[in-house]
Design an enzyme around this catalytic site. Structure first.
Site, PDB file in Angstrom:
ATOM      1  N   ASP A 118       0.907  -1.215   0.023  1.00 22.68           N
ATOM      2  CA  ASP A 118      -0.136  -0.027  -0.086  1.00 22.68           C
ATOM      3  C   ASP A 118       0.805   1.314   0.053  1.00 22.68           C
ATOM      4  OD1 ASP A 118      -2.697   0.914  -0.057  1.00 22.68           O
ATOM      5  OD2 ASP A 118      -2.545   1.650   1.921  1.00 22.68           O
ATOM      6  N   HIS A 125      -3.570  14.103   0.786  1.00 17.23           N
ATOM      7  CA  HIS A 125      -3.849  13.694   2.039  1.00 17.23           C
ATOM      8  C   HIS A 125      -2.433  13.539   2.884  1.00 17.23           C
ATOM      9  CE1 HIS A 125      -4.615  10.033   4.596  1.00 17.23           C
ATOM     10  NE2 HIS A 125      -3.426   9.519   4.068  1.00 17.23           N
ATOM     11  N   ARG A 134       1.652  17.091  12.823  1.00 13.86           N
ATOM     12  CA  ARG A 134       2.806  17.926  13.102  1.00 13.86           C
ATOM     13  C   ARG A 134       2.533  19.321  12.637  1.00 13.86           C
ATOM     14  NH1 ARG A 134       4.265  13.483   9.943  1.00 13.86           N
ATOM     15  NH2 ARG A 134       4.098  15.036   7.917  1.00 13.86           N
ATOM     16  N   GLU A 192     -10.034   4.290   4.197  1.00 18.71           N
ATOM     17  CA  GLU A 192      -9.237   5.075   3.231  1.00 18.71           C
ATOM     18  C   GLU A 192      -9.640   4.730   2.133  1.00 18.71           C
ATOM     19  OE1 GLU A 192      -5.024   4.596   4.228  1.00 18.71           O
ATOM     20  OE2 GLU A 192      -5.214   5.787   5.847  1.00 18.71           O
ATOM     21  N   GLU A 194      -9.415   4.252  -1.649  1.00 14.71           N
ATOM     22  CA  GLU A 194      -8.319   4.072  -2.484  1.00 14.71           C
ATOM     23  C   GLU A 194      -8.568   3.340  -3.721  1.00 14.71           C
ATOM     24  OE1 GLU A 194      -4.730   2.154  -0.659  1.00 14.71           O
ATOM     25  OE2 GLU A 194      -5.147   3.255   1.398  1.00 14.71           O
ATOM     26  N   ASP A 226      -8.810   0.571   2.762  1.00 14.68           N
ATOM     27  CA  ASP A 226      -7.783   0.148   3.672  1.00 14.68           C
ATOM     28  C   ASP A 226      -8.103   0.614   4.895  1.00 14.68           C
ATOM     29  OD1 ASP A 226      -5.295  -0.266   4.615  1.00 14.68           O
ATOM     30  OD2 ASP A 226      -4.455   1.665   4.063  1.00 14.68           O
ATOM     31  N   ARG A 230      -6.982   3.829  13.771  1.00 14.10           N
ATOM     32  CA  ARG A 230      -5.844   5.031  14.145  1.00 14.10           C
ATOM     33  C   ARG A 230      -5.300   4.711  15.360  1.00 14.10           C
ATOM     34  NH1 ARG A 230      -4.754   6.160   8.819  1.00 14.10           N
ATOM     35  NH2 ARG A 230      -6.677   7.026   7.728  1.00 14.10           N
ATOM     36  N   GLN A 233      -2.508   2.248  15.398  1.00 10.07           N
ATOM     37  CA  GLN A 233      -1.464   2.615  14.370  1.00 10.07           C
ATOM     38  C   GLN A 233      -0.649   3.644  15.198  1.00 10.07           C
ATOM     39  OE1 GLN A 233      -3.276   4.393  10.683  1.00 10.07           O
ATOM     40  NE2 GLN A 233      -0.982   4.809   9.920  1.00 10.07           N
ATOM     41  N   TYR A 237       3.589   2.454  15.095  1.00  6.19           N
ATOM     42  CA  TYR A 237       4.316   2.774  13.918  1.00  6.19           C
ATOM     43  C   TYR A 237       5.360   3.343  13.875  1.00  6.19           C
ATOM     44  CZ  TYR A 237       3.679   7.847  13.424  1.00  6.19           C
ATOM     45  OH  TYR A 237       3.702   9.251  13.542  1.00  6.19           O
ATOM     46  N   LYS A 246      -3.474  -2.090  10.518  1.00  3.83           N
ATOM     47  CA  LYS A 246      -3.830  -2.047   9.230  1.00  3.83           C
ATOM     48  C   LYS A 246      -3.903  -3.422   8.692  1.00  3.83           C
ATOM     49  CE  LYS A 246      -2.866   2.188   7.580  1.00  3.83           C
ATOM     50  NZ  LYS A 246      -3.692   3.199   6.687  1.00  3.83           N
ATOM     51  N   THR A 250      -8.533  -5.472   4.415  1.00  5.03           N
ATOM     52  CA  THR A 250      -8.591  -4.760   3.395  1.00  5.03           C
ATOM     53  C   THR A 250      -9.548  -5.138   2.421  1.00  5.03           C
ATOM     54  OG1 THR A 250      -6.126  -4.281   3.539  1.00  5.03           O
ATOM     55  CG2 THR A 250      -6.983  -3.798   1.402  1.00  5.03           C
ATOM     56  N   THR A 341      -4.434   6.597   0.319  1.00  2.71           N
ATOM     57  CA  THR A 341      -5.835   7.369   0.386  1.00  2.71           C
ATOM     58  C   THR A 341      -5.811   8.525  -0.662  1.00  2.71           C
ATOM     59  OG1 THR A 341      -5.722   7.011   2.883  1.00  2.71           O
ATOM     60  CG2 THR A 341      -7.125   8.877   1.996  1.00  2.71           C
ATOM     61  N   GLU A 355      -8.931  12.662   7.991  1.00  5.06           N
ATOM     62  CA  GLU A 355      -9.108  14.103   7.684  1.00  5.06           C
ATOM     63  C   GLU A 355     -10.616  14.688   7.734  1.00  5.06           C
ATOM     64  OE1 GLU A 355      -6.702  13.894   3.738  1.00  5.06           O
ATOM     65  OE2 GLU A 355      -7.558  11.800   3.843  1.00  5.06           O
TER      66      GLU A 355
END
Length: 407
Positions: A118, A125, A134, A192, A194, A226, A230, A233, A237, A246, A250, A341, A355
């Site tokens: 993926d 995104h 961030r 997500e 995709e 996907d 969250r 993750q 991660y 994840k 799927t 995404t 988002e």
């Protein structure tokens, strides 16, 4: 009555003809390759035998993998034959009894998935995610983002066909203010939107696939969800990337649209803002464009919440394939890789709840209540279309999944 005279503009008309695998009820329940025509499915193998086609052994299978492995010349030949079978009046009597209403069949995962990768190819995104996590960074993109398609290897064994229930995953999670991690069902389950690309012809280990050889290896595409936990993750991660957040599920469409059906949808990708290394450089003005203009719709419990445009994806599927193999990694028939995404520049075009709700800060107002992330019982549906010949739409098979409680 078999659908030889489809309504004008049917997105699953003779200009489309996506492939899938289906079974009939009762004693004749073997899986078989089918081709969608309107709201019917043609038993492709039996049709091939009825009409004396040399492709009968290839189509009389329980998976698309033999067809995928046959290569581009055969793909095009089979498509021309199928088009003739459903458009030439002389063939209609032979195949009329081989067309089954979609409502009467069971659809299955259309191919045996080999490896699953993926990507993270939408600049919109990636910038949204960077701004969420961030907010004080000088640039919301990571330094490598404009130089290579970022991706990760997933779990092929949990790729499931549309309609399969998705059990809410459990795992470790830790909020920033928690003193220690806890274990339990995810409370921030996301989707997500995709597009997945299906590899047909394998490659030799140690020999990268060139950018221009994309269409020699990739058979077609499908919609892909996907699913993402969250909270799991976020805790796992760093420093190695997605894992349990994840790998639990799927979802892909039951229908694979061949690339040959999407010629009218090919478009140039967004303007490149950074020089690319030669193996990724797609700036040759004489080359055919490798982007696709697909119009995706995301619905939760039947309510459309987003319409992400695939034409905005910064990295193309051809570049992703080239990067995936540039180190000498080989392709296998049935490899699946997701675009990442799909998100556009506006709020209405964001392809994930992360988002759309800005990490839960701005809940969505749905007819059945507010949502920050998915609740048990929620049904998520992805659908899409692309431009086809003469302005008719090419429909992509939808992807649906319902969230069920963790057992």
């Amino acid at each position: 009555m078999p659908p030889f005279d489809l309504p004008e503009g049917d997105p699953f008309g003779t200009h489309n003809l996506p492939y899938g695998v289906f079974s009939l009820p009762g004693s004749d329940s073997a899986r078989r390759v089918g081709v969608r025509l309107g709201d019917h499915v043609l038993d492709a193998g039996k049709a091939a035998y009825a009409l004396g086609s040399p492709y009968a052994p290839l189509l009389a299978q329980d998976s698309l993998n033999p067809l995928l492995a046959a290569g581009r010349t055969t793909w095009s030949d089979v498509r021309r034959a199928l088009t003739a079978w459903v458009t030439v009046p002389a063939h209609q009597e032979a195949i009329a009894d081989l067309l089954h209403p979609l409502s009467s069949v069971t659809l299955h995962l259309p191919f045996e998935v080999a490896d699953y990768v993926d990507f993270y190819a939408s600049e919109n995104h990636a910038r949204n995610v960077g701004q969420i996590f961030r907010p004080d960074a000088a640039d919301s993109l990571t330094p490598n983002w404009k130089h290579l398609p970022i991706g990760y290897h997933g779990r092929s064994g949990t790729v499931v066909v549309s309609g399969t229930e998705v059990v809410r995953p459990s795992g470790q999670r830790k909020a920033p203010t928690d003193p220690a991690p806890v274990f339990g069902p995810s409370v921030r389950l996301d989707i997500e939107a995709e597009v997945g690309f299906v590899v047909g012809v394998p490659s030799q280990m140690g020999k990268p696939v060139a950018l221009g050889d994309f269409r020699e290896h990739v058979f077609g595409l499908c919609l892909l969800n996907d699913w993402s936990a969250r909270d799991i993750q976020a805790w796992e991660y760093v420093p190695l990337g997605p894992f349990l957040g994840k790998s639990f599920a799927t979802s892909v469409s039951a229908w694979i649209t061949p690339l040959d059906a999407l010629e009218e949808a090919r478009v140039a990708p967004p303007e490149r803002t950074h020089p690319l290394l030669p193996y990724l450089d797609d700036s040759d003005p004489s080359a055919e464009p490798d982007g696709y203009d697909l119009r995706i719709s995301v619905a939760i419990n039947g309510h459309v919440v987003s319409e992400p445009p695939f034409s905005t994806m910064y990295w193309t599927a051809a570049q992703q394939l080239a990067h995936m193999t540039v180190n000498g990694a080989s392709l296998r028939t049935g490899d699946l890789y997701g675009s990442g995404t799909v998100s556009g520049p506006t709020e209405r075009e964001r392809g994930s709840l992360l988002e759309l709700t800005w990490n839960g800060r701005d809940p969505l107002e749905l007819p059945d209540g507010k949502r920050t992330f998915l609740e048990d019982g929620d049904v998520v549906t992805l659908s899409a279309w692309a431009a086809g010949p003469g302005g008719v739409r090419v429909g992509l098979g939808e992807v649906t999944g319902q969230v069920v409680a963790s057992s």
